[in-house]
Design an enzyme around this catalytic site. Structure first.
Site, PDB file in Angstrom:
ATOM      1  N   HIS A 663      52.473  44.964  67.725  1.00 27.17           N
ATOM      2  CA  HIS A 663      53.591  45.898  67.539  1.00 27.17           C
ATOM      3  C   HIS A 663      54.454  45.482  66.347  1.00 27.17           C
ATOM      4  O   HIS A 663      55.000  46.331  65.641  1.00 27.17           O
ATOM      5  CB  HIS A 663      54.447  45.963  68.805  1.00 27.17           C
ATOM      6  CG  HIS A 663      55.136  44.669  69.141  1.00 27.17           C
ATOM      7  ND1 HIS A 663      54.481  43.578  69.686  1.00 27.17           N
ATOM      8  CD2 HIS A 663      56.432  44.286  68.986  1.00 27.17           C
ATOM      9  CE1 HIS A 663      55.336  42.588  69.865  1.00 27.17           C
ATOM     10  NE2 HIS A 663      56.526  42.984  69.451  1.00 27.17           N
ATOM     11  N   HIS A 705      36.884  30.950  51.044  1.00 32.04           N
ATOM     12  CA  HIS A 705      37.023  29.500  51.119  1.00 32.04           C
ATOM     13  C   HIS A 705      35.695  28.783  50.927  1.00 32.04           C
ATOM     14  O   HIS A 705      35.660  27.567  50.795  1.00 32.04           O
ATOM     15  CB  HIS A 705      37.641  29.092  52.456  1.00 32.04           C
ATOM     16  CG  HIS A 705      39.029  29.623  52.643  1.00 32.04           C
ATOM     17  ND1 HIS A 705      39.282  30.817  53.278  1.00 32.04           N
ATOM     18  CD2 HIS A 705      40.231  29.144  52.258  1.00 32.04           C
ATOM     19  CE1 HIS A 705      40.585  31.042  53.280  1.00 32.04           C
ATOM     20  NE2 HIS A 705      41.179  30.042  52.672  1.00 32.04           N
TER      21      HIS A 705
END
EC number: 2.1.1.14
Length: 767
Positions: A663, A705
């Protein structure tokens, strides 16, 4: 007598020695034997630092070439088959799990990497299968390093990640549905075997870290502690005494698991983060159990207030007696720089306010002696009191103009002019973007040449004009590459930026900077966090010049790149004398000015990155978490809401397991979110369906990465997976994160495949 203890020491060395050695090994510039020798040199040096500082209890097995959780994966022979089947050398197998491996006919991606609790350190997730087995590695690392220290004259306390935390922090591998905690019965016997081996080697005490005790635990995890530690406790004198270590929060809500620790010698708690838990923990301890009081901050660089810490420790001593109290760091010192002695350019006033790892070892020793005999360290106590007074009275910390501006912030300043649907119609027309638009997250490779020129400029060896001309050429090259790749939204590549937070801090009032205060983020990746010492403001534009120039030579929309207020706060060492919400709002106001200036100069796509939003989330649900999300979301919105509807606001989140606070992500009201996704098995995407997310999303399609270059079919497979969760018109195509740590050949290869995959789906959905 009160003893002193350190829970862990930084691994990287005073001058990022471990980073340099690892990268030399990966580049075939040094041998395996050379790398192992450098690791041993660092361990011996770090044990000596702590002993010389007067620390009584020194840790071993806190060193790792890449990550301590990854060490345990290999220690327990829990390495997924896709790595063991490659028949790699043990060290290369280890690095393959951490960073992937694409060499000598072997092509395997890295395991998932996520943030370590609410820190900026990343750990490698244990990845387990349905029929998982565990066994102790030959020549187990904790025993080997304990004996190494013993031979050198250091009697250490080995550090282990506890069995419950190891499993609770893990996940099921692809194609498996196992709940890791159900594997506890298989794992605990391996711990028993390891503890017996440590006892046989001469260890009289072992630190077992169970940091998940600070969480709100599911019943099945909470209930796992009793059988695990009853089995360990049953060893009796065949095992070393055990100190359970917790950190980063309060464990009072989980104290009911403690009676299950039948052989528990002591408990470590973090009294920097949660001093209020002290009394509850004291009451819970058995009649002979010791308390390790974590009063020296392992997460921040401010000098300890000895007077306050002594008062806290004295409370424990009065209840338990001197022999049952240890003065300790709050957590491992992994999260702070190596030594303040390397800093030659800090203002003298603020230099005296700080304490890094080496200095904290001294501090913990002084505090232990001060509790027992204050007169023996009177000079140190008086000097510390003078430092506390100096900082409190310094004019460096307060700016009345900043406080005046904060007082004038209104609720309306946090909101865009219209809802997303209306403003996106304007953006679509203004930016003329295709279906499945492609972009990158911001940075391009920081080449050796860039670093050389930046270093020359910093040292005054080249003029500002010469440096600016060099940066322009780097921007031109980045634009040229994006033209060739046919990306849809460009970035200028950020060649002028040293770090995504430091760069902005250097252009803001209220910060100071170090030269060697590096901290490990993951693997060989080190960051040098700036330090907030006072009220924050922006004296002048920070990014407009480079972004404006890039836009002037680009065929496609140019994206302005900023680091958001929460991330600027979290990836700095923040003040400890002002609430973080105040510091964050100051940063938001400074960034708001920058966003507006970018728009005025023709930048109509602006990305405000907030990868640290999840990191700052309080570890337990409740009022503290709700309050954090309110001020964090408000700060982001305050920084971005000053633009016109036709300007598109992006934000980026990496390693954000945000299902439980989605939210707040939605409340940011960003037009486009980009998220790490390539190693998350699409688990983050389901929440966008469940919550009916209306705006646009760019889930990362490959792991930046790792040096490996995914083939085009991998990208197509990723995009196809995403389309199970997202509408075609919602989906952006981008990497997981910025590309600064990669090489240009890797970037070009990966982005070529990415763009081709996007065009393939664009053709499929063109109708």
């Amino acid at each position: 007598m009160v003893k002193s203890s350190v829970l862990g020491f930084p691994r990287i060395g005073a001058l990022r020695d471990l980073k340099k050695a690892n990268e030399a090994y990966w580049g075939d510039k040094i041998s395996r034997a050379d790398l192992l020798a450098e690791g041993k040199r660092l361990r011996l040096a770090h044990w000596k630092i702590q002993k010389d500082a007067g620390v009584d209890i020194i840790p071993s097995n806190d060193f790792a070439f890449y990550d301590h959780v990854l060490d345990h994966i290999q220690l327990f022979n829990a390495v997924p088959e896709r790595y063991t089947s490659q028949k790699l050398d043990t060290l290369d197998e280890y690095f393959a799990m951490g960073r992937g491996h694409q060499k000598g006919g072997v092509d395997v991606p890295a395991l998932e990497m996520v943030k370590w609790f609410d820190s900026n350190y990343h750990y490698v997730k244990p990845t387990l299968k349905d029929n998982q087995t565990f066994s102790l590695a030959k020549d187990p690392k904790p025993v080997r390093e304990f004996l190494e220290a013993k031979q050198a004259g250091f009697h250490t306390r080995p550090v282990l990640l506890g069995p419950v935390s190891f499993l609770a922090l893990g996940k099921a591998d692809r194609g498996s549905s196992v709940d890791p905690i159900t594997l506890l019965d298989k794992l605990v016997p391996v711990y028993v075997e390891l503890l017996k081996a440590l006892k046989a080697a001469g260890a009289d005490s072992v630190q077992i870290d169970e940091p998940i005790l600070v969480f709100d635990l599911k019943p099945e995890i909470k209930n796992a502690f009793k059988p695990a530690y009853e089995a360990i406790g049953a060893l009796g004198s065949a095992a070393p005494s055990i100190v359970i270590a917790t950190y980063f929060g309060d464990i009072a809500h989980n104290l009911d698991v403690l009676p299950a620790f039948s052989n528990l010698h002591g408990l470590h708690i973090d009294l920097v983060r949660s001093p209020e838990q002290l009394q509850a923990v004291i009451k819970q301890l058995g009649p002979k159990q010791i308390l390790s009081a974590g009063v020296i901050d392992g997460r921040n660089i401010w000098k300890n207030n000895f007077q306050k810490s002594i008062e806290l420790v004295q409370t424990a001593v009065e209840a338990l007696g001197e022999d049952r109290v240890i003065v300790a760091t709050s957590s491992s010192l992994l999260h702070v720089p190596h030594t303040l002695a390397s800093e030659k350019k800090l203002p003298a006033e603020v230099f005296n306010w700080f304490s890094f790892a080496v200095e904290k070892c001294h501090d913990v020793s002084v505090l232990a002696r001060a509790v027992t005999n204050p007169d023996s360290v009177r000079a140190e106590l008086d000097a510390n009191a003078a430092t506390m007074k100096s900082r409190a009275e310094s004019t460096r910390t307060n700016d009345p103009k900043v406080k005046e501006r904060q007082a004038k912030v209104t609720p309306e300043m946090h909101n865009r002019q219209t809802p997303f649907e209306q403003r996106y119609a304007q953006q679509k027309k203004h930016l003329n973007l295709p279906l499945f638009p492609t972009t990158t997250i911001g940075s391009f490779p920081q080449t050796q040449q860039i670093r050389i020129q930046r270093n020359k400029f910093t040292k005054g060896e080249i003029t500002t004009q010469q440096y600016d001309d060099f940066i322009k050429k780097e921007i031109e090259y980045a634009i040229q590459i994006q033209d060739e790749l046919d990306l849809d939204v460009y970035v200028h590549g950020e060649p002028e930026r040293n770090d995504m937070v430091q760069y902005f801090g250097e252009r803001l009032e209220g910060y100071v900077f170090t030269t060697h205060a590096w901290v490990q983020s993951y693997g060989s990746r080190c960051v040098r966090p700036p330090i907030i010492v006072g009220d924050i403001s922006r004296p002048a534009p920070m990014t407009v010049k480079e972004s404006k120039y890039a836009a002037s030579i680009s065929k496609k929309p140019m994206k302005g790149m900023l680091t958001g207020p929460v991330t600027c706060l979290r990836w700095s060492f923040p003040r400890d004398d002002v609430h973080q919400s105040v510091q964050c709002q100051q940063l938001a106001l400074a960034l708001r000015d920058e966003v507006v200036d970018l728009e005025k100069n023709g930048i109509y796509v602006i990305q405000v990155d907030e990868p640290a939003l999840r990191e700052g989330l309080p570890l337990r649900k409740g009022s503290e978490r709700d309050a954090y999300l309110r001020w964090a979301v408000d700060s982001f919105k305050l920084s971005t809401a000053g633009v016109e509807d036709s300007t598109q606001i992006h934000s980026h989140f990496c390693y954000s397991e945000f299902q439980d606070f989605f939210h707040a992500i939605a409340a940011l009201d960003a037009d486009v979110l980009s998220i790490e996704n390539s190693k998350s098995d699409a688990k983050l995407l389901k929440v966008f369906i469940d919550e009916a997310y209306p705006r646009h999303i760019g889930p990362g399609v490959y792991d930046i990465h790792s040096p490996r270059v995914p083939v085009e079919d991998e990208f197509k497979q990723r995009i196809q997976e995403m389309l199970q969760y997202l509408r075609p018109e919602q989906l952006w195509i981008n990497p997981d994160c910025g590309l600064k740590t990669r090489k240009w050949d890797e970037v070009k290869g990966a982005l070529t495949h990415m763009v081709n995959a996007a065009k393939y789906f664009r053709e499929q959905y063109k109708s």
